[in-house]
Each structure stands twice: as structure tokens, then as C-alpha cells.
Design a protein around this motif. Sequence first.
Motif, PDB file in Angstrom:
ATOM      1  N   PHE A 101      11.308  -8.289  -9.512  1.00 24.68           N
ATOM      2  CA  PHE A 101      11.524  -8.397  -8.074  1.00 24.68           C
ATOM      3  C   PHE A 101      12.344  -7.206  -7.593  1.00 24.68           C
ATOM      4  CE2 PHE A 101      10.483 -12.685  -9.248  1.00 24.68           C
ATOM      5  CZ  PHE A 101       9.847 -13.224  -8.146  1.00 24.68           C
ATOM      6  N   TRP A 102      11.918  -6.645  -6.447  1.00 22.30           N
ATOM      7  CA  TRP A 102      12.628  -5.509  -5.866  1.00 22.30           C
ATOM      8  C   TRP A 102      13.019  -5.813  -4.429  1.00 22.30           C
ATOM      9  CZ3 TRP A 102       8.180  -4.922  -8.793  1.00 22.30           C
ATOM     10  CH2 TRP A 102       8.295  -4.147  -9.957  1.00 22.30           C
ATOM     11  N   LEU A 103      14.213  -5.377  -4.049  1.00 23.94           N
ATOM     12  CA  LEU A 103      14.627  -5.368  -2.655  1.00 23.94           C
ATOM     13  C   LEU A 103      14.162  -4.056  -2.038  1.00 23.94           C
ATOM     14  CD1 LEU A 103      18.295  -6.701  -2.865  1.00 23.94           C
ATOM     15  CD2 LEU A 103      16.281  -7.927  -2.024  1.00 23.94           C
ATOM     16  N   ILE A 104      13.560  -4.139  -0.846  1.00 26.95           N
ATOM     17  CA  ILE A 104      12.955  -2.960  -0.232  1.00 26.95           C
ATOM     18  C   ILE A 104      13.264  -2.948   1.257  1.00 26.95           C
ATOM     19  CG2 ILE A 104      10.729  -1.882   0.330  1.00 26.95           C
ATOM     20  CD1 ILE A 104       9.675  -2.877  -2.306  1.00 26.95           C
ATOM     21  N   TYR A 155      11.902   3.441   1.896  1.00 24.51           N
ATOM     22  CA  TYR A 155      11.831   2.064   1.395  1.00 24.51           C
ATOM     23  C   TYR A 155      12.898   1.761   0.347  1.00 24.51           C
ATOM     24  CZ  TYR A 155       7.347   1.960   3.814  1.00 24.51           C
ATOM     25  OH  TYR A 155       6.372   2.023   4.773  1.00 24.51           O
ATOM     26  N   ASN A 156      13.232   2.758  -0.478  1.00 22.10           N
ATOM     27  CA  ASN A 156      14.319   2.635  -1.459  1.00 22.10           C
ATOM     28  C   ASN A 156      14.222   1.361  -2.295  1.00 22.10           C
ATOM     29  OD1 ASN A 156      16.696   3.308  -2.813  1.00 22.10           O
ATOM     30  ND2 ASN A 156      17.999   2.280  -1.306  1.00 22.10           N
ATOM     31  N   PRO A 157      13.136   1.148  -3.039  1.00 25.15           N
ATOM     32  CA  PRO A 157      13.034  -0.066  -3.874  1.00 25.15           C
ATOM     33  C   PRO A 157      14.089  -0.080  -4.972  1.00 25.15           C
ATOM     34  CG  PRO A 157      11.268   1.482  -4.391  1.00 25.15           C
ATOM     35  CD  PRO A 157      11.964   2.024  -3.180  1.00 25.15           C
ATOM     36  N   THR A 210       0.830  -1.204   0.000  1.00 24.52           N
ATOM     37  CA  THR A 210       0.000   0.000   0.000  1.00 24.52           C
ATOM     38  C   THR A 210       0.863   1.251   0.000  1.00 24.52           C
ATOM     39  OG1 THR A 210      -1.748  -1.173   1.192  1.00 24.52           O
ATOM     40  CG2 THR A 210      -1.802   1.241   1.242  1.00 24.52           C
ATOM     41  N   ALA A 211       1.913   1.243   0.809  1.00 29.93           N
ATOM     42  CA  ALA A 211       2.786   2.411   0.917  1.00 29.93           C
ATOM     43  C   ALA A 211       3.470   2.741  -0.405  1.00 29.93           C
ATOM     44  CB  ALA A 211       3.830   2.179   2.000  1.00 29.93           C
ATOM     45  N   LEU A 212       3.779   1.720  -1.203  1.00 31.48           N
ATOM     46  CA  LEU A 212       4.480   1.923  -2.477  1.00 31.48           C
ATOM     47  C   LEU A 212       3.579   1.653  -3.685  1.00 31.48           C
ATOM     48  CD1 LEU A 212       7.960   0.341  -1.643  1.00 31.48           C
ATOM     49  CD2 LEU A 212       7.428   2.759  -1.939  1.00 31.48           C
ATOM     50  N   ALA A 213       2.275   1.769  -3.497  1.00 32.79           N
ATOM     51  CA  ALA A 213       1.331   1.469  -4.577  1.00 32.79           C
ATOM     52  C   ALA A 213       1.602   2.315  -5.819  1.00 32.79           C
ATOM     53  CB  ALA A 213      -0.098   1.680  -4.099  1.00 32.79           C
ATOM     54  N   ASN A 214       1.887   3.601  -5.643  1.00 33.08           N
ATOM     55  CA  ASN A 214       2.142   4.475  -6.792  1.00 33.08           C
ATOM     56  C   ASN A 214       3.375   4.026  -7.567  1.00 33.08           C
ATOM     57  OD1 ASN A 214      -0.078   6.058  -6.196  1.00 33.08           O
ATOM     58  ND2 ASN A 214       1.101   7.596  -5.078  1.00 33.08           N
ATOM     59  N   ASN A 235      15.473  -6.568   8.229  1.00 33.38           N
ATOM     60  CA  ASN A 235      15.191  -5.220   7.718  1.00 33.38           C
ATOM     61  C   ASN A 235      14.984  -5.146   6.206  1.00 33.38           C
ATOM     62  OD1 ASN A 235      17.796  -5.630   6.848  1.00 33.38           O
ATOM     63  ND2 ASN A 235      18.692  -3.912   7.969  1.00 33.38           N
ATOM     64  N   LYS A 236      14.932  -6.292   5.535  1.00 36.83           N
ATOM     65  CA  LYS A 236      14.772  -6.295   4.081  1.00 36.83           C
ATOM     66  C   LYS A 236      13.566  -7.142   3.661  1.00 36.83           C
ATOM     67  CE  LYS A 236      18.316  -3.868   2.522  1.00 36.83           C
ATOM     68  NZ  LYS A 236      18.609  -3.215   3.804  1.00 36.83           N
ATOM     69  N   LEU A 237      12.822  -6.605   2.677  1.00 37.24           N
ATOM     70  CA  LEU A 237      11.698  -7.309   2.071  1.00 37.24           C
ATOM     71  C   LEU A 237      11.968  -7.502   0.584  1.00 37.24           C
ATOM     72  CD1 LEU A 237       8.765  -5.252   3.649  1.00 37.24           C
ATOM     73  CD2 LEU A 237       9.657  -7.457   4.451  1.00 37.24           C
ATOM     74  N   LEU A 238      11.284  -8.483   0.020  1.00 39.32           N
ATOM     75  CA  LEU A 238      11.314  -8.734  -1.421  1.00 39.32           C
ATOM     76  C   LEU A 238       9.894  -8.595  -1.934  1.00 39.32           C
ATOM     77  CD1 LEU A 238      13.056  -9.808  -3.885  1.00 39.32           C
ATOM     78  CD2 LEU A 238      12.140 -12.071  -3.297  1.00 39.32           C
TER      79      LEU A 238
END
Length: 199
Positions: A88-91, A97-99, A37-41, A69-72
Amino acid sequence: MKKGKKPEAKVLPPLPKKTFIIPPIPLTTEQDKEVLTALANFFDLECEKKGLDQEVCKESRSVYRLSNNKLLVSQLAWQAAYNMGFSFWLINDKPPYNPRPALGDADAEGGASDYEQGFLSSANKGRGLGDCWCSASWVWTGKAFEKAEEGSTGMCKGFPGGAWELPTTVSRIINKNEEPAVSYFKKKGVRFIFSQFSS
């Protein structure tokens, strides 16, 4: 092929396999999904760049925790008659968030087919019959995804699964998780696996 005159002892030995260690992967939580949701745009824009349907993109999004501290995050990148690929993005799990692409420049465009426990895999048919395949996989080292496998089954010869095992990249993978990482090909019943696994 004609045999040469030089002794076989002069043939260079194969390079040693590189070893990758997949660290313990934490469980993904419901709270982790809030990043979608936070990075929907951001994801909507990536979808628009690729000319894909926005609703299809939204339904395809998934999030996985990689570390403390990292999500995919994954999203559909392209779709053809019998193949598809996901970006795929590291976030970072908290702002900023720095995708950033999880795969290197040479692989990011094609993306991958699947993710499971620190293991990104790509497998594509050369044609609908599935008698020729190309494949690659990348493993999470705790800092980045690194290519661990790549290869193909060579020419399309008319029977499912492909004719040969023709790896161009092989490695040894040590998985620190309870359930061992399984190659995309093993899960899908394709004939070849290039890595050696140990726990």
C-alpha cells in the motif's frame, strides 16, 4: 507456574489503551483511478522487483481516497499457497504524486490483506486448516496509518479459528464515518477482535 511471595497489589497496572480516531473518509471517484495510469511505470517496476506476473499485478491494483488531497493505492506484493499480501502506498492526488509506503519499515514488506474505510488489516493462516492465525491492523489518522491491533491465536490445535486470543497490541478506535470500520477478522468470521469500536 508457582505463585510468588509478593502481594498482588504490587503488580503494575496495564497501560491505558491508545485511542485512534478515523476521520471522515471521502468517496473514491472515477477520476481518482487516473493515478493508476499516471504511475503505471512505478507500479510495474515494483511488480518486477518482487518477481510477480505483470498482468496479475495490474489486475490487483486498487485506489481509494483518504482525504481531500491523499489517495491510497494497493498492489499485490506476494502470494503463497493460502495467504497473500498487498503493498500500500500513500499518494498525493495531484502531481507530484510522491508515492511512499503506507506502512512503517517493519510492516511494509509483509503488507496487508485488506482495506476498508480507513482500516488496513492483515490476517494470515499458520497452515491451510486455519487453526492458527496471526493478525495486525492499522488505522488512518488523517496523517498516517498507525498500528492499532496485533496478535495471534497461538499454537495450531486442530480446529478452525484458533485456540486462544493472544493480543500484543490493543487500542480503542473511534470511527467518524457512517459505517463503522470492521476488523478483518470480524468480516472473515475469525473468532477474535482486539479493538473496541465506538461511533
